[in-house]
Design a protein around this motif. Structure first.
Motif, PDB file in Angstrom:
ATOM      1  N   VAL A  22      34.274  33.952  33.019  1.00 53.36           N
ATOM      2  CA  VAL A  22      33.271  33.458  33.327  1.00 53.36           C
ATOM      3  C   VAL A  22      31.464  34.011  34.088  1.00 53.36           C
ATOM      4  O   VAL A  22      30.946  34.490  33.114  1.00 53.36           O
ATOM      5  CB  VAL A  22      33.671  32.643  33.996  1.00 53.36           C
ATOM      6  CG1 VAL A  22      32.142  31.644  34.482  1.00 53.36           C
ATOM      7  CG2 VAL A  22      34.258  31.161  32.859  1.00 53.36           C
ATOM      8  N   LYS A  23      31.815  35.159  34.527  1.00 51.93           N
ATOM      9  CA  LYS A  23      30.921  35.951  34.746  1.00 51.93           C
ATOM     10  C   LYS A  23      30.799  36.829  34.138  1.00 51.93           C
ATOM     11  O   LYS A  23      29.534  37.557  33.705  1.00 51.93           O
ATOM     12  CB  LYS A  23      31.524  36.217  36.089  1.00 51.93           C
ATOM     13  CG  LYS A  23      31.441  35.859  37.456  1.00 51.93           C
ATOM     14  CD  LYS A  23      30.472  35.770  38.651  1.00 51.93           C
ATOM     15  CE  LYS A  23      30.390  35.153  39.269  1.00 51.93           C
ATOM     16  NZ  LYS A  23      29.081  34.258  39.761  1.00 51.93           N
ATOM     17  N   LEU A  24      31.888  37.480  33.109  1.00 53.10           N
ATOM     18  CA  LEU A  24      31.040  38.514  31.995  1.00 53.10           C
ATOM     19  C   LEU A  24      30.377  37.451  30.961  1.00 53.10           C
ATOM     20  O   LEU A  24      29.520  38.145  30.466  1.00 53.10           O
ATOM     21  CB  LEU A  24      32.314  38.593  31.248  1.00 53.10           C
ATOM     22  CG  LEU A  24      32.239  39.449  30.072  1.00 53.10           C
ATOM     23  CD1 LEU A  24      31.336  41.155  30.250  1.00 53.10           C
ATOM     24  CD2 LEU A  24      33.308  40.159  30.050  1.00 53.10           C
ATOM     25  N   MET A  28      29.662  26.120  26.449  1.00 50.62           N
ATOM     26  CA  MET A  28      29.821  26.686  27.772  1.00 50.62           C
ATOM     27  C   MET A  28      30.024  25.763  28.906  1.00 50.62           C
ATOM     28  O   MET A  28      29.948  25.863  29.805  1.00 50.62           O
ATOM     29  CB  MET A  28      28.484  27.752  27.808  1.00 50.62           C
ATOM     30  CG  MET A  28      28.183  28.404  29.237  1.00 50.62           C
ATOM     31  SD  MET A  28      29.365  29.686  29.833  1.00 50.62           S
ATOM     32  CE  MET A  28      29.161  30.588  30.861  1.00 50.62           C
ATOM     33  N   GLU A  29      29.564  24.443  28.228  1.00 50.09           N
ATOM     34  CA  GLU A  29      29.642  23.511  29.621  1.00 50.09           C
ATOM     35  C   GLU A  29      30.903  22.897  29.939  1.00 50.09           C
ATOM     36  O   GLU A  29      31.623  22.794  30.953  1.00 50.09           O
ATOM     37  CB  GLU A  29      28.938  21.522  28.902  1.00 50.09           C
ATOM     38  CG  GLU A  29      28.762  20.624  29.674  1.00 50.09           C
ATOM     39  CD  GLU A  29      28.338  21.572  30.545  1.00 50.09           C
ATOM     40  OE1 GLU A  29      28.951  20.386  31.705  1.00 50.09           O
ATOM     41  OE2 GLU A  29      26.722  22.083  31.264  1.00 50.09           O
ATOM     42  N   ILE A  30      31.926  23.188  29.090  1.00 48.30           N
ATOM     43  CA  ILE A  30      33.695  22.792  28.610  1.00 48.30           C
ATOM     44  C   ILE A  30      34.095  24.451  29.868  1.00 48.30           C
ATOM     45  O   ILE A  30      34.734  24.200  30.556  1.00 48.30           O
ATOM     46  CB  ILE A  30      33.981  23.282  27.241  1.00 48.30           C
ATOM     47  CG1 ILE A  30      34.277  21.987  26.756  1.00 48.30           C
ATOM     48  CG2 ILE A  30      35.640  23.439  27.430  1.00 48.30           C
ATOM     49  CD1 ILE A  30      33.968  22.074  25.295  1.00 48.30           C
ATOM     50  N   ILE A  31      33.275  25.394  29.850  1.00 49.93           N
ATOM     51  CA  ILE A  31      33.880  26.371  30.715  1.00 49.93           C
ATOM     52  C   ILE A  31      33.420  26.029  31.771  1.00 49.93           C
ATOM     53  O   ILE A  31      34.089  26.022  32.487  1.00 49.93           O
ATOM     54  CB  ILE A  31      32.889  27.758  29.881  1.00 49.93           C
ATOM     55  CG1 ILE A  31      33.270  28.501  28.425  1.00 49.93           C
ATOM     56  CG2 ILE A  31      33.676  28.399  31.381  1.00 49.93           C
ATOM     57  CD1 ILE A  31      32.991  29.779  28.633  1.00 49.93           C
ATOM     58  N   ARG A  32      32.597  25.792  32.060  1.00 52.12           N
ATOM     59  CA  ARG A  32      31.537  25.339  34.154  1.00 52.12           C
ATOM     60  C   ARG A  32      32.669  24.408  34.356  1.00 52.12           C
ATOM     61  O   ARG A  32      32.971  24.195  35.175  1.00 52.12           O
ATOM     62  CB  ARG A  32      29.772  24.991  33.370  1.00 52.12           C
ATOM     63  CG  ARG A  32      28.759  26.060  33.539  1.00 52.12           C
ATOM     64  CD  ARG A  32      28.153  25.702  33.502  1.00 52.12           C
ATOM     65  NE  ARG A  32      27.014  26.868  33.719  1.00 52.12           N
ATOM     66  CZ  ARG A  32      26.236  27.381  32.793  1.00 52.12           C
ATOM     67  NH1 ARG A  32      25.825  26.433  31.615  1.00 52.12           N
ATOM     68  NH2 ARG A  32      25.153  28.193  32.930  1.00 52.12           N
TER      69      ARG A  32
END
Length: 179
Positions: free
Chosen positions: A150-152, A1-5
């Protein structure tokens, strides 16, 4: 999730930067053209067309950024009145519908760019190929798709009871974090 952020943070900075630069350029160019027209009885023929394209690009990048901060219109009073699990299910379903729509717009935008590239059409005053002008559509719809994805993920990871508590304060928090 860190990469996505991290990816999301980079996209956010790019969107904000482009919105500011494009709006500034369009405003300055329009102002210069008005001054030239009224003071020197001459204006830049191409300025109106360029200002239009700059504002279109700025608006589309702004729309993409709006998906990040939750700025787009939603009617969630009814959804929040549902039991927690159903609230979460309906929220996931509606987000999926938006995601599919944005992906379809991205594909449509890519097809539009390909079509205009093949036809070789150019704008009247600037002689810019239309495929370059229309690149804004697939780029911004792809970034909006990413943000919706990302919201999903966030919605899936959030308990239903927490989703029911979210409200207008979420937008304010997102704006503060984005600043």
């Amino acid at each position: 999730m860190e990469i996505i952020r991290k990816i999301d943070a980079v996209l956010s900075k790019i969107d904000k930067f482009l919105m500011v630069v494009l709006a500034s350029l369009a405003t300055i160019l329009a102002f210069i053209n008005v001054v030239a027209r009224y003071l020197f009885n001459s204006s830049f023929v191409w300025a109106g067309e360029l200002v239009t394209y700059l504002f279109i690009w700025m608006t589309l990048f702004g729309a993409s950024y709006g998906f990040e901060i939750g700025m787009h219109m939603s009617f969630d009073a009814l959804v929040k009145a549902l039991p927690s699990k159903l609230c979460k299910a309906v929220t996931i379903f509606s987000t999926l519908i938006v995601l599919v729509f944005l992906i379809l717009l991205t594909v449509w935008g890519i097809n539009l760019v390909k079509f205009d590239y093949m036809t070789g059409q150019v704008s009247i005053d600037l002689q810019i190929p239309f495929w370059i002008i229309y690149l804004a559509v697939p780029i911004t719809m792809a970034t909006a798709s990413w943000r919706t994805f990302v919201k999903l993920i966030e919605i899936i990871q959030t308990p239903g009871i927490e989703l029911k508590k979210r409200g207008p304060a979420e937008l304010e928090e997102a704006e503060e974090v984005g600043s």
